[in-house]
Scaffold this motif. Sequence first.
Motif, PDB file in Angstrom:
ATOM      1  N   LYS A   1       0.821  -1.207   0.000  1.00 46.96           N
ATOM      2  CA  LYS A   1       0.000   0.000   0.000  1.00 46.96           C
ATOM      3  C   LYS A   1       0.858   1.262   0.000  1.00 46.96           C
ATOM      4  O   LYS A   1       1.845   1.363   0.711  1.00 46.96           O
ATOM      5  CB  LYS A   1      -0.893   0.027   1.246  1.00 46.96           C
ATOM      6  CG  LYS A   1      -1.931  -1.076   1.312  1.00 46.96           C
ATOM      7  CD  LYS A   1      -2.689  -1.005   2.628  1.00 46.96           C
ATOM      8  CE  LYS A   1      -3.677  -2.165   2.753  1.00 46.96           C
ATOM      9  NZ  LYS A   1      -4.351  -2.156   4.081  1.00 46.96           N
TER      10      LYS A   1
ATOM     11  N   GLU B   1       2.241  -0.077  -6.228  1.00 47.88           N
ATOM     12  CA  GLU B   1       0.778  -0.107  -6.249  1.00 47.88           C
ATOM     13  C   GLU B   1       0.225   0.837  -7.309  1.00 47.88           C
ATOM     14  O   GLU B   1      -0.651   0.457  -8.106  1.00 47.88           O
ATOM     15  CB  GLU B   1       0.208   0.269  -4.884  1.00 47.88           C
ATOM     16  CG  GLU B   1      -1.322   0.255  -4.886  1.00 47.88           C
ATOM     17  CD  GLU B   1      -1.946   0.689  -3.573  1.00 47.88           C
ATOM     18  OE1 GLU B   1      -3.126   0.346  -3.344  1.00 47.88           O
ATOM     19  OE2 GLU B   1      -1.275   1.379  -2.781  1.00 47.88           O
ATOM     20  N   ALA B   2       0.740   2.073  -7.342  1.00 49.42           N
ATOM     21  CA  ALA B   2       0.246   3.044  -8.314  1.00 49.42           C
ATOM     22  C   ALA B   2       0.473   2.557  -9.746  1.00 49.42           C
ATOM     23  O   ALA B   2      -0.410   2.680 -10.609  1.00 49.42           O
ATOM     24  CB  ALA B   2       0.939   4.390  -8.103  1.00 49.42           C
TER      25      ALA B   2
ATOM     26  N   ARG C   1      -1.916  -0.476 -10.605  1.00 51.15           N
ATOM     27  CA  ARG C   1      -3.317  -0.054 -10.764  1.00 51.15           C
ATOM     28  C   ARG C   1      -3.520   0.715 -12.060  1.00 51.15           C
ATOM     29  O   ARG C   1      -4.610   0.701 -12.629  1.00 51.15           O
ATOM     30  CB  ARG C   1      -3.755   0.767  -9.557  1.00 51.15           C
ATOM     31  CG  ARG C   1      -3.818  -0.051  -8.273  1.00 51.15           C
ATOM     32  CD  ARG C   1      -4.622   0.625  -7.175  1.00 51.15           C
ATOM     33  NE  ARG C   1      -4.585  -0.117  -5.936  1.00 51.15           N
ATOM     34  CZ  ARG C   1      -5.316  -1.211  -5.678  1.00 51.15           C
ATOM     35  NH1 ARG C   1      -6.143  -1.668  -6.600  1.00 51.15           N
ATOM     36  NH2 ARG C   1      -5.226  -1.826  -4.515  1.00 51.15           N
ATOM     37  N   GLN C   2      -2.467   1.360 -12.549  1.00 46.35           N
ATOM     38  CA  GLN C   2      -2.565   2.079 -13.814  1.00 46.35           C
ATOM     39  C   GLN C   2      -2.351   1.172 -15.016  1.00 46.35           C
ATOM     40  O   GLN C   2      -3.085   1.253 -16.011  1.00 46.35           O
ATOM     41  CB  GLN C   2      -1.542   3.212 -13.846  1.00 46.35           C
ATOM     42  CG  GLN C   2      -1.537   3.984 -15.169  1.00 46.35           C
ATOM     43  CD  GLN C   2      -0.428   5.015 -15.237  1.00 46.35           C
ATOM     44  OE1 GLN C   2       0.492   5.007 -14.425  1.00 46.35           O
ATOM     45  NE2 GLN C   2      -0.506   5.906 -16.208  1.00 46.35           N
TER      46      GLN C   2
ATOM     47  N   SER D   1      -2.128  -2.381 -15.095  1.00 47.43           N
ATOM     48  CA  SER D   1      -2.729  -3.723 -15.133  1.00 47.43           C
ATOM     49  C   SER D   1      -4.181  -3.673 -14.693  1.00 47.43           C
ATOM     50  O   SER D   1      -4.612  -4.401 -13.793  1.00 47.43           O
ATOM     51  CB  SER D   1      -1.928  -4.681 -14.236  1.00 47.43           C
ATOM     52  OG  SER D   1      -0.608  -4.812 -14.688  1.00 47.43           O
ATOM     53  N   THR D   2      -4.932  -2.806 -15.344  1.00 54.63           N
ATOM     54  CA  THR D   2      -6.340  -2.645 -14.973  1.00 54.63           C
ATOM     55  C   THR D   2      -7.142  -3.921 -15.221  1.00 54.63           C
ATOM     56  O   THR D   2      -8.205  -4.112 -14.637  1.00 54.63           O
ATOM     57  CB  THR D   2      -6.973  -1.484 -15.763  1.00 54.63           C
ATOM     58  OG1 THR D   2      -6.760  -1.699 -17.168  1.00 54.63           O
ATOM     59  CG2 THR D   2      -6.342  -0.160 -15.364  1.00 54.63           C
TER      60      THR D   2
ATOM     61  N   ILE E   1      -5.863  -7.377  -7.760  1.00 55.69           N
ATOM     62  CA  ILE E   1      -4.748  -6.602  -7.224  1.00 55.69           C
ATOM     63  C   ILE E   1      -4.946  -6.533  -5.720  1.00 55.69           C
ATOM     64  O   ILE E   1      -5.957  -6.012  -5.246  1.00 55.69           O
ATOM     65  CB  ILE E   1      -4.688  -5.181  -7.823  1.00 55.69           C
ATOM     66  CG1 ILE E   1      -4.488  -5.248  -9.340  1.00 55.69           C
ATOM     67  CG2 ILE E   1      -3.559  -4.379  -7.180  1.00 55.69           C
ATOM     68  CD1 ILE E   1      -4.562  -3.899 -10.029  1.00 55.69           C
TER      69      ILE E   1
ATOM     70  N   ALA F   1      -3.449  -5.340  -2.095  1.00 52.72           N
ATOM     71  CA  ALA F   1      -2.515  -4.432  -1.428  1.00 52.72           C
ATOM     72  C   ALA F   1      -2.256  -4.902  -0.002  1.00 52.72           C
ATOM     73  O   ALA F   1      -3.198  -5.163   0.759  1.00 52.72           O
ATOM     74  CB  ALA F   1      -3.069  -3.018  -1.428  1.00 52.72           C
TER      75      ALA F   1
END
Length: 267
Positions: A157, A162-163, A166-167, A169-170, A175, A177
């Motif tokens: 987290k 993480e960022a 998430r951008q 591998s949508t 996903i 955390a």
Amino acid sequence: MTIPFHKPTQLLAVIMIGSMILCACATPPPAVIEADPGLLRVGVSPDAPPLIFKQNDEVSGLEADMAAALADHLAKKAVFVEVPWEDQIPALLDNRTDTIMSGMSITLPRQHMIAFSKPYFKSGLMILVKDLHKFTFITNRETAFAQSITWRIGVVKGTTGEAFIRQKSTGAKAIRAFSNQDEALQALMAGRIDGFVHDAPIVLMMAAQHQTAGIRPLPIMLNDEHLAWGMRKDAPGLVEAVNAFIDQAKRNGTMQTTIKRWIPLAE
């Protein structure tokens, strides 16, 4: 300075050797340290070897070595303030620390809140997996992104990992955390996730420490990141002094020597 990853087996071997090198570092002080002109309060989250971690109950690692050298350059005493990763920037802004030296990457959202020193190390994100033979067809970041739709991906987290995931591998199957990398590692070893995305030096160290459990890094870099040290924007004098230290350490070779002590194959 960058990390080559085309020889993962050799790299794991030297990382293991490097991780055994001891460094005499300051003993962590109490959680709250008042501001003092003679002190450099260094915010650390010591759970990220080889960058920053606990060794024989002392804070050690690449960042710890650099903190000691920086404090000496500033004619101050370095004291380590242990802070959970997600509290690093709030602690800095609340004047509970003077600088963050804990493997932090430069990002635009962070730059809106704090000032960064010049970058001192070029790194990136890697994927840690179990049973590498199942992933031999992953040869570059493009195939990794394409295959991620079938993966349960673990991240920590509040990290750039993480960022990024998430951008990029949508379409990932999931996903997940975690609060820290140890929780993510346990999930990977137990088969609750298929891959863990984190900073390259940390991924390589984790792989070296858990080879017998089949834990391996995919030998590809997902991106490029620059590590630097965070400070408050209302402390321009400190930022200038830290940048002068980085310039000097690069010129006289002590920066390269320190980095290679903890990440032997860094270039």
